[in-house]
Design an enzyme around this catalytic site. Structure first.
Site, PDB file in Angstrom:
ATOM      1  N   LYS A  36       7.743  -0.967   6.375  1.00 55.93           N
ATOM      2  CA  LYS A  36       7.285   0.586   6.070  1.00 55.93           C
ATOM      3  C   LYS A  36       8.895   0.683   5.056  1.00 55.93           C
ATOM      4  CE  LYS A  36       9.225   2.702  10.310  1.00 55.93           C
ATOM      5  NZ  LYS A  36       8.700   3.990  11.046  1.00 55.93           N
ATOM      6  N   ARG A  49      -1.645   7.964  17.023  1.00 57.52           N
ATOM      7  CA  ARG A  49      -0.978   6.358  17.343  1.00 57.52           C
ATOM      8  C   ARG A  49      -0.986   6.063  18.783  1.00 57.52           C
ATOM      9  NH1 ARG A  49       4.223   5.059  13.785  1.00 57.52           N
ATOM     10  NH2 ARG A  49       5.704   6.735  15.227  1.00 57.52           N
ATOM     11  N   GLU A  54       0.986  -1.362   0.233  1.00 55.19           N
ATOM     12  CA  GLU A  54       0.188   0.095   0.343  1.00 55.19           C
ATOM     13  C   GLU A  54       1.153   1.095  -0.653  1.00 55.19           C
ATOM     14  OE1 GLU A  54      -3.923  -0.456   2.466  1.00 55.19           O
ATOM     15  OE2 GLU A  54      -2.116  -1.109   3.789  1.00 55.19           O
ATOM     16  N   LYS A  96       2.580   4.737   1.523  1.00 49.15           N
ATOM     17  CA  LYS A  96       3.238   5.286   2.564  1.00 49.15           C
ATOM     18  C   LYS A  96       2.290   6.792   2.399  1.00 49.15           C
ATOM     19  CE  LYS A  96       5.733   5.303   6.890  1.00 49.15           C
ATOM     20  NZ  LYS A  96       5.228   6.201   7.500  1.00 49.15           N
ATOM     21  N   GLU A  99      -5.175   6.979   7.936  1.00 57.89           N
ATOM     22  CA  GLU A  99      -4.047   8.217   7.946  1.00 57.89           C
ATOM     23  C   GLU A  99      -5.146   8.855   7.649  1.00 57.89           C
ATOM     24  OE1 GLU A  99      -0.044   8.815   7.667  1.00 57.89           O
ATOM     25  OE2 GLU A  99      -1.237   7.183   7.803  1.00 57.89           O
ATOM     26  N   ARG A 143      -1.162   8.726  11.726  1.00 61.28           N
ATOM     27  CA  ARG A 143      -1.914   7.574  11.428  1.00 61.28           C
ATOM     28  C   ARG A 143      -3.263   7.966  12.629  1.00 61.28           C
ATOM     29  NH1 ARG A 143       0.211   2.438  12.362  1.00 61.28           N
ATOM     30  NH2 ARG A 143      -0.978   0.484  12.071  1.00 61.28           N
TER      31      ARG A 143
END
Length: 519
Positions: free
Chosen positions: A391, A244, A222, A224, A269, A229
């Site tokens: 990531k 987060r 996906e 970023k 996000e 977040r």
């Protein structure tokens, strides 16, 4: 207050994270209720005394000390709480109890609060005065976060810290039910249908050695996105938007909360999305950390959420399911619910890691800072489980910038000039600020920079020093963005110090024009 003051002082000078956790654990285990609960609330930032702010303390100090002496002392010390604690013209040894202070403030009229504070300051020694002032103003600055406090509680009760995270937002000071559970005197508090935070699953950065030893066919990709977040929680009893780090940021985004007409917990996000396009992170910054937002601000910076994951559907906990199964549930839920101001993060098809690398290094003006790679059979686990989520960010950009201004840091750095403003040259030869940074240097470099700043200061503006434009640093950053708040018209995304460039003359630092080309 004395025990609380001793805790803060020891935390301030504790050499490392584990020592701080041990100090907190010992305090929580040895102090009685409700004192320890109020101390925990102070660390959590869960106490607020509207009538006891910095302005009130300044006014009190002005009535008890010489104005010029206070001004000189504040300039020298650099911290309001420390200045008042040291200069206050009384030496007491009859400090009030922490619960007594909190209850008195809660029950007092606003006009009565200055008198209460003045009496308490007279009864305290300087160390306890400092703790009292920090408690009143809400800025402990002793290097002890709520996360460290939760870890200390987990060690105290021999439980997993995530068990505490799961119930935290259903608790209230002085947390007597929490301590009763941790000490085996009561059941674990249950959040029920309260809109509580669930610990998030995080990713490890992809390193060079990970690329060759990982079977990337097992992963899903996906984008970023360059936002923050968030966890979206909507239950029959309430709605919340959490960062987060478990911070409740609901007040900054009321229009999102109004649109939560479902019962679920989602991971996503937060972004500014204008006319269907994802805006730069600098636009989102205009909405962050606000207690209230006006309709005009909401219209100028409209927000939305890119959905990644479904953790709960109604009361069903989906976190033990593999990612592929949760993804299928998310797609079905999204198609049935069509939640307002939300999008479904698209999966990116790929056939090889080389293809992913090309996607990762796509044009920097896209609303992405790299890729998220998630193993298809991975459950949703709290923390950073190794090898399940990755990531893969693009390599940072860099430039050489000139130090313009400096300010003292906080906590252990309160005696050092450790927070810096950097600038680059315009075509007209003017130095304009583009970034602030306070990380990336060693202790040895900090000592050198601090001494250099003190020796090359040319002007002062309150706690800020302007320095000679001679010292060059190499800064790393993720992107350059337009900014109306900076004189240069440009701000750097996530600036950090890469190295000190004593070898480079200031006139050879980078030009603003080179940054404009990156936008």
């Amino acid at each position: 207050m004395k025990a609380f003051a001793e805790l803060l002082e020891r935390l301030l000078f504790a050499p490392g994270r584990n020592t701080k956790i041990a100090l907190l654990r010992a305090y929580f285990a040895s102090r009685p209720d409700p004192e320890r609960g109020y101390a925990l609330a102070a660390i959590a930032g869960a106490l607020d005394f509207p009538g006891a702010k910095s302005a009130t303390l300044k006014e009190l100090a002005a009535t008890r000390t010489d104005a010029e002496l206070f001004s000189l002392s504040y300039d020298f010390v650099g911290d309001l709480a420390e200045t008042i604690a040291l200069i206050w013209p009384a030496q007491g040894d009859d400090a009030p109890d922490l619960p007594a202070v909190i209850e008195a403030l809660r029950n007092a009229k606003r006009t009565e609060i200055p008198g209460l504070i003045e009496g308490w300051l007279d009864r305290c020694d300087p160390s306890t005065r400092l703790a009292l002032i920090k408690l009143l103003t809400g800025g402990l600055r002793v290097g002890a976060s709520l996360r460290l406090a939760k870890l200390a509680l987990a060690e105290m009760g021999l439980v997993d810290v995530n068990e505490i995270e799961e119930i935290w937002h259903g608790l209230a000071p002085p947390y007597t039910s929490l301590f009763a559970w941790l000490e085996g005197r009561g059941p674990r508090p249950t959040p029920g249908e309260a809109p509580v935070f669930r610990p998030v699953m995080l990713a490890h950065p992809v390193e060079a050695e990970d690329i060759a030893r990982t079977d990337w066919r097992e992963f899903r990709a996906e984008q970023k996105y360059d936002g923050i977040r968030v966890q979206i929680v909507a239950t029959p009893t309430g709605k919340r938007l959490y960062s987060r780090a478990a911070e409740d940021i609901s007040a900054s985004f009321p229009e999102l909360l109004e649109a939560l007409d479902f019962h679920a917990v989602l991971d996503g996000e937060l972004l500014v999305i204008r006319d269907g396009e994802i805006a730069p992170f600098s636009d989102l910054q205009q909405r962050l950390n606000r207690k209230t937002t006006t309709p005009a601000l909401q219209q100028k910076f409209p927000v939305g959420i890119m959905l990644y994951d479904l953790l709960f559907e109604a009361t069903e906990d989906l976190r033990a399911l593999p990612f592929d199964a949760r993804r299928a549930r998310l797609e079905a839920w999204f198609a049935a619910t069509r939640p307002a101001a939300m999008r479904l993060s698209p999966l990116i098809p790929f056939t090889s890691i080389d293809e992913l690398a090309t996607l990762r290094d796509a044009a920097r003006d896209e609303a992405s800072e790299g890729l998220m790679l998630k193993r298809g059979d991975a459950p949703y686990l709290a923390g950073r489980p190794k090898g399940l989520w990755w990531k893969w960010k693009r390599a940072p950009l860099s430039l050489d910038a000139v130090l313009m201004y400096a300010q003292r840091g906080h906590g252990k750095r309160s005696s050092f000039y450790s927070d810096y403003t950097f600038g680059v040259w315009t075509e007209a030869g003017e130095l304009v600020p583009v970034a602030k940074a306070y990380s990336g240097y060693t202790d040895e470099e900090l000592n050198f920079i601090d001494k250099w700043i003190r020796a090359h200061t040319i002007a002062r503006f309150g706690p800020v020093r302007e320095v000679e434009k001679k010292l060059v640093f190499e800064l790393g950053f993720d992107a350059a963005q337009l900014s109306t708040r900076h004189k240069s018209g440009i701000a750097l995304r996530f600036p950090r110090i890469l190295r000190l460039r004593t070898d480079k003359p200031a006139e050879e630092a980078d030009r603003l024009e080179s940054l404009r080309k990156l936008i």
